[in-house]
Write an enzyme that holds these catalytic residues in place. Structure first.
Site, PDB file in Angstrom:
ATOM      1  N   ASP A 122       0.850  -1.191   0.000  1.00 38.50           N
ATOM      2  CA  ASP A 122       0.000   0.000   0.000  1.00 38.50           C
ATOM      3  C   ASP A 122       0.883   1.238   0.000  1.00 38.50           C
ATOM      4  OD1 ASP A 122       0.879  -0.711   2.531  1.00 38.50           O
ATOM      5  OD2 ASP A 122      -1.121  -0.976   3.352  1.00 38.50           O
TER       6      ASP A 122
ATOM      7  N   GLU B 227      -5.944   2.984   3.553  1.00 38.25           N
ATOM      8  CA  GLU B 227      -6.471   3.524   4.801  1.00 38.25           C
ATOM      9  C   GLU B 227      -7.947   3.902   4.702  1.00 38.25           C
ATOM     10  OE1 GLU B 227      -5.015   3.337   7.494  1.00 38.25           O
ATOM     11  OE2 GLU B 227      -2.867   3.246   7.082  1.00 38.25           O
TER      12      GLU B 227
END
Length: 383
Positions: free
Chosen positions: A75, A134
């Site tokens: 990520d 997130e």
């Protein structure tokens, strides 16, 4: 070109740490990653920037004699946190920080890609630089927008998360669930407002909501197997405008955490049952909205994870630690529901700080240790 050195990787990590960006806004991060990747050996490397998810990057290293495609995901987004580390390479973006260690994640992925671009693997290796972990469910978006099709479809998928509680460079994993799945709860209780002196002429949503909150807390204790783990937290309640008027609307917001998708769906059903019961009992309307997005439980594939743990345990250079599941969420769970694979921890040795903390300061020695352990596993996995 040569394989990126530990010194170069640390400099890359520090630059990434300086330029954190929020979900789907990772333009500077994306451009820097792309620059680093394009400077690697390109002989067997295909780079794709998908138009439908423009801050994502796919890097495919063609194998010598490929029998399968192994995926590796990192990520790339950051958090709305004001950094307080005092580091010389602190965030240049006010109010945004790599407080979850995604700068470490990206650097490890670049180190692996650097090695395999120079040392052609036996099987295909797919590197996925994913935006919006997130929030905004970047993994789910990537899947639904068709990024993993054709030669970019992985037969198995791997990903890591840094863990400040574990010693720097250690690898942690477990059979079963690593991260819980999460679902957002929004409940609107709608009744009829009225004068505080005449409750018989109103339908009081505060009383209904108070009883609803208490009933919801029985779901975990009476509807879920006590051997399993689940959490329902109702963190926000809004009602009324003034003390002497009965509230005609109450809003409740919260979250569900569960270790399996089956458990989460069971909790969802019981929530609806409880809401329906309160609506009937108090003559109010109760509207329940549940939003899971891509934050499914990270349920590791049994066969693949057994192989991963076995390799890490037998490697004398790896400090392997069996870990317990965490009730925090991670959107890699959605991809593991579509492709078999494993998620694991990389210890970064900062026990004084938690993930999402403004003082998180991972030990950079963990970067090369993580690369070496994962590289060794991937080579072993390819046979």
């Amino acid at each position: 070109m040569t394989v990126l050195s530990e010194k170069e990787l640390i400099q890359i990590r520090r630059h990434l740490h300086e330029i954190p960006e929020l979900a789907l806004q990772e333009k500077e991060t994306h451009d820097y990653l792309l620059k680093v990747i394009k400077n690697l050996k390109q002989d067997h490397l295909t780079i794709v920037v998908p138009k439908t998810l423009p801050t994502a990057i796919l890097g495919l290293v063609k194998g010598i004699n490929p029998k399968k495609t192994i995926g590796y995901r990192t990520d790339i987004d950051a958090l709305p946190v004001q950094e307080k580390t005092g580091l010389p390479f602190t965030s240049k973006h006010s109010g945004i920080m790599h407080a979850c260690g995604h700068d470490i994640h990206m650097t490890v992925a670049l180190g692996l890609l650097s090695y395999f671009s120079e040392n052609q693997p036996k099987d295909n290796l797919l590197f996925f630089f994913q935006p919006a972990e997130e929030s905004e469910s970047g993994g789910k978006q990537a899947y639904e927008k068709g990024l993993f099709q054709g030669k970019f479809k992985p037969d198995e998928f791997y990903g890591l998360h840094d863990n400040p509680e574990l010693p720097a460079g250690s690898i942690g994993c477990r059979m079963g669930t690593l991260f819980a799945g999460t679902t957002e709860i929004n409940i609107d209780v709608i009744g009829k407002s009225g004068h505080a002196a005449f409750p018989q002429n109103a339908n009081d949503t505060v009383v209904a909501a108070a009883n609803l909150i208490m009933q919801i807390q029985t779901i975990i204790s009476r509807s879920i197997d006590p051997i399993q783990s689940g959490v329902i937290t109702l963190g926000k309640v809004n009602a009324g405008v003034i003390r002497n008027v009965i509230a005609g609307h109450t809003r409740i917001e919260g979250t569900i955490r569960g270790l399996t998708q089956k458990m989460i769906l069971q909790i969802d059903r019981r929530l609806q049952d409880v809401c329906d019961g309160i609506a009937h009992s108090y003559n109010v309307e109760v509207n329940l909205e549940l939003n899971q997005g891509g934050y499914w439980p990270v349920e590791n594939d049994p066969k693949i994870t057994k192989n991963f743990i076995s390799y890490m345990k037998k490697n004398p250079k790896v400090n392997f630690i069996e870990t317990e599941p965490k009730m925090t969420g991670e959107d890699f769970g959605f991809l593991l529901a579509k492709f078999p694979g494993t998620m694991f921890w990389l210890g970064v040795g900062d026990p004084s700080s938690q993930l999402h903390s403004s003082t998180l300061n991972p030990d950079e020695k963990s970067i090369q240790s993580g690369i070496d352990a994962i590289k060794g596993f991937l080579i072993d996995r390819m046979g």
